[in-house]
Design a protein around this motif. Structure first.
Motif, PDB file in Angstrom:
ATOM      1  N   THR A 199       0.834  -1.209   0.000  1.00  0.00           N
ATOM      2  CA  THR A 199       0.000   0.000   0.000  1.00  0.00           C
ATOM      3  C   THR A 199       0.863   1.252   0.000  1.00  0.00           C
ATOM      4  O   THR A 199       0.620   2.210  -0.754  1.00  0.00           O
ATOM      5  CB  THR A 199      -0.916   0.002   1.237  1.00  0.00           C
ATOM      6  OG1 THR A 199      -1.732  -1.172   1.215  1.00  0.00           O
ATOM      7  CG2 THR A 199      -1.802   1.236   1.259  1.00  0.00           C
ATOM      8  N   LEU A 200       1.890   1.255   0.843  1.00  0.00           N
ATOM      9  CA  LEU A 200       2.772   2.416   0.957  1.00  0.00           C
ATOM     10  C   LEU A 200       3.479   2.707  -0.364  1.00  0.00           C
ATOM     11  O   LEU A 200       3.524   3.850  -0.831  1.00  0.00           O
ATOM     12  CB  LEU A 200       3.790   2.162   2.066  1.00  0.00           C
ATOM     13  CG  LEU A 200       4.768   3.288   2.399  1.00  0.00           C
ATOM     14  CD1 LEU A 200       4.009   4.485   2.930  1.00  0.00           C
ATOM     15  CD2 LEU A 200       5.785   2.807   3.419  1.00  0.00           C
ATOM     16  N   VAL A 201       4.027   1.663  -0.993  1.00  0.00           N
ATOM     17  CA  VAL A 201       4.752   1.848  -2.250  1.00  0.00           C
ATOM     18  C   VAL A 201       3.803   2.286  -3.355  1.00  0.00           C
ATOM     19  O   VAL A 201       4.135   3.158  -4.163  1.00  0.00           O
ATOM     20  CB  VAL A 201       5.492   0.549  -2.633  1.00  0.00           C
ATOM     21  CG1 VAL A 201       6.095   0.663  -4.027  1.00  0.00           C
ATOM     22  CG2 VAL A 201       6.588   0.248  -1.613  1.00  0.00           C
ATOM     23  N   SER A 202       2.605   1.705  -3.392  1.00  0.00           N
ATOM     24  CA  SER A 202       1.633   2.096  -4.415  1.00  0.00           C
ATOM     25  C   SER A 202       1.257   3.567  -4.280  1.00  0.00           C
ATOM     26  O   SER A 202       1.125   4.284  -5.279  1.00  0.00           O
ATOM     27  CB  SER A 202       0.384   1.213  -4.308  1.00  0.00           C
ATOM     28  OG  SER A 202       0.692  -0.139  -4.569  1.00  0.00           O
ATOM     29  N   GLU A 203       1.093   4.027  -3.037  1.00  0.00           N
ATOM     30  CA  GLU A 203       0.749   5.437  -2.835  1.00  0.00           C
ATOM     31  C   GLU A 203       1.927   6.341  -3.178  1.00  0.00           C
ATOM     32  O   GLU A 203       1.736   7.445  -3.711  1.00  0.00           O
ATOM     33  CB  GLU A 203       0.280   5.663  -1.404  1.00  0.00           C
ATOM     34  CG  GLU A 203      -1.071   5.020  -1.129  1.00  0.00           C
ATOM     35  CD  GLU A 203      -1.728   5.551   0.128  1.00  0.00           C
ATOM     36  OE1 GLU A 203      -1.076   6.329   0.868  1.00  0.00           O
ATOM     37  OE2 GLU A 203      -2.896   5.195   0.378  1.00  0.00           O
ATOM     38  N   ALA A 204       3.142   5.908  -2.882  1.00  0.00           N
ATOM     39  CA  ALA A 204       4.316   6.701  -3.260  1.00  0.00           C
ATOM     40  C   ALA A 204       4.403   6.832  -4.780  1.00  0.00           C
ATOM     41  O   ALA A 204       4.719   7.911  -5.312  1.00  0.00           O
ATOM     42  CB  ALA A 204       5.586   6.054  -2.710  1.00  0.00           C
ATOM     43  N   MET A 205       4.100   5.754  -5.495  1.00  0.00           N
ATOM     44  CA  MET A 205       4.105   5.821  -6.961  1.00  0.00           C
ATOM     45  C   MET A 205       2.999   6.743  -7.468  1.00  0.00           C
ATOM     46  O   MET A 205       3.177   7.455  -8.457  1.00  0.00           O
ATOM     47  CB  MET A 205       3.960   4.422  -7.556  1.00  0.00           C
ATOM     48  CG  MET A 205       5.194   3.553  -7.375  1.00  0.00           C
ATOM     49  SD  MET A 205       5.237   2.083  -8.452  1.00  0.00           S
ATOM     50  CE  MET A 205       3.880   1.137  -7.773  1.00  0.00           C
ATOM     51  N   GLU A 206       1.868   6.728  -6.769  1.00  0.00           N
ATOM     52  CA  GLU A 206       0.777   7.630  -7.148  1.00  0.00           C
ATOM     53  C   GLU A 206       1.203   9.093  -7.014  1.00  0.00           C
ATOM     54  O   GLU A 206       0.916   9.919  -7.887  1.00  0.00           O
ATOM     55  CB  GLU A 206      -0.440   7.348  -6.268  1.00  0.00           C
ATOM     56  CG  GLU A 206      -1.683   8.164  -6.628  1.00  0.00           C
ATOM     57  CD  GLU A 206      -2.864   7.822  -5.743  1.00  0.00           C
ATOM     58  OE1 GLU A 206      -3.731   8.704  -5.554  1.00  0.00           O
ATOM     59  OE2 GLU A 206      -2.917   6.682  -5.250  1.00  0.00           O
ATOM     60  N   MET A 207       1.908   9.421  -5.935  1.00  0.00           N
ATOM     61  CA  MET A 207       2.401  10.790  -5.759  1.00  0.00           C
ATOM     62  C   MET A 207       3.387  11.168  -6.861  1.00  0.00           C
ATOM     63  O   MET A 207       3.328  12.263  -7.425  1.00  0.00           O
ATOM     64  CB  MET A 207       3.076  10.937  -4.389  1.00  0.00           C
ATOM     65  CG  MET A 207       2.163  10.866  -3.197  1.00  0.00           C
ATOM     66  SD  MET A 207       3.116  11.160  -1.670  1.00  0.00           S
ATOM     67  CE  MET A 207       1.961  10.577  -0.437  1.00  0.00           C
TER      68      MET A 207
END
Length: 316
Positions: A199-207
């Motif tokens: 979840t954390l990595v996916s959100e970082a990629m979204e940013m």
């Protein structure tokens, strides 16, 4: 097909077991395939979904797909690889139907559950093992290589400990004994580290995508690999970044821009920032005055977030 029960307190040396797997999902099909490579005979599998059938065909060619009760009756070693919430009912139904017998080895792969969930099986005379691989699975041949060195969280009675360790060794894994009362905490630690990391990595990629990165994964990969290695080696001492440095204005700017341009990721950023701040304060790397300012920023966002849509937080 062997029909001999495993009645002794350890597996007869050199004799393969007939293996059945109920739940030919990502974990079950891979473990069964690995046990077959180790010399055991996988005699039957159960799986209802199209994905399970395709997976069994790829990883367990020639193994018949049968009803769960038929799989249980055909096997000396029964692997239960169903979801956690389904496991108690599966065990109970199999035991009540007479599909589980004395001397049979019944092993589940749930991280959360220990031996208590297998009580109906042990009441029927089965030997119970909790055998959880601390690994994320794709359900393909790729996983077979990843099992080398994989830690397995084991819980078993004294009479089954040697057999449990032997099975893990044949799979290529490393045993870790987990007390019955610690199974849930053990599993929570793995889920927190692995599932929440996704979840954390996916959100970082979204940013990063919102910031215009053409290859967010490629941008993050070297940074995340270094951060993971450092964290595993050094724990909290590996923390870097604006919170550990006490950069209040940078944190405020992050909150403003995330709220404006990637608002769906804001709650996670705030939660992780708060946890990071708490750990940095505990070991004295953030001055109290800076810690209070950052905490107020995070508190303000947490209070305002439910009402915010696209308006940035202004802490200027």
């Amino acid at each position: 097909m062997s029909t001999m029960s495993v009645r002794s307190q350890e597996r007869p040396s050199g004799r393969p077991l007939s293996v059945g797997v109920i739940g030919a999902g990502r974990v079950g099909a891979v473990l069964a395939a690995r046990l077959r490579e180790a010399g055991h005979e996988v005699v039957a599998a159960a799986g209802e979904s199209d994905a399970s059938r395709e997976r069994a065909a790829a990883l367990l060619p020639g193994v018949p797909l049968l009803k769960p009760s038929a799989v249980a009756r055909a096997s000396e070693l029964l692997l239960l690889t169903v979801p956690d919430d389904m496991l108690p009912n599966v065990v109970r139904v199999l035991a009540d139907s007479g599909a589980i017998r004395e001397g049979q080895v019944v092993a589940h792969t749930s991280g959360r559950h220990g031996l208590a969930v297998l009580a109906p099986a042990t009441a029927a005379g089965a030997r119970a093992i909790a055998l959880h691989p601390a690994m994320t699975f794709t359900g393909t041949e790729v996983d077979l290589g990843r099992l080398a060195g994989c830690v397995f969280g084991l819980t078993a009675g004294a009479g089954e400990r040697e057999l449990a360790e032997q099975l893990v060794a044949e799979i290529g894994g490393t045993p870790m004994w987990v007390p019955e009362e610690m199974r849930t905490l053990y599993h929570a630690g793995l889920a927190h580290g692995a599932n929440h990391l996704v979840t954390l990595v996916s959100e970082a990629m979204e940013m990063l995508t919102a910031a215009g990165a053409a290859d967010p994964a490629g941008t993050l990969r070297p940074l995340l690999q270094a951060a993971l290695d450092n964290a595993l080696a050094n724990g909290d001492a590996a923390l870097t970044g604006p919170i550990v440095r006490g950069d209040v204005r940078t944190v405020a700017a992050h909150l403003d821009d995330i709220a404006a341009k990637a608002p769906d990721t804001l709650p996670t950023y705030v939660a992780m920032a708060r946890a990071t701040l708490d750990r940095a304060v505990t070991d004295g790397r953030v001055l109290p005055i800076q810690a209070r300012k950052i905490a107020r920023l995070l508190d303000d966002v947490a209070w305002a977030a439910p009402r915010r849509t696209t308006n940035p937080v202004n802490h200027q």
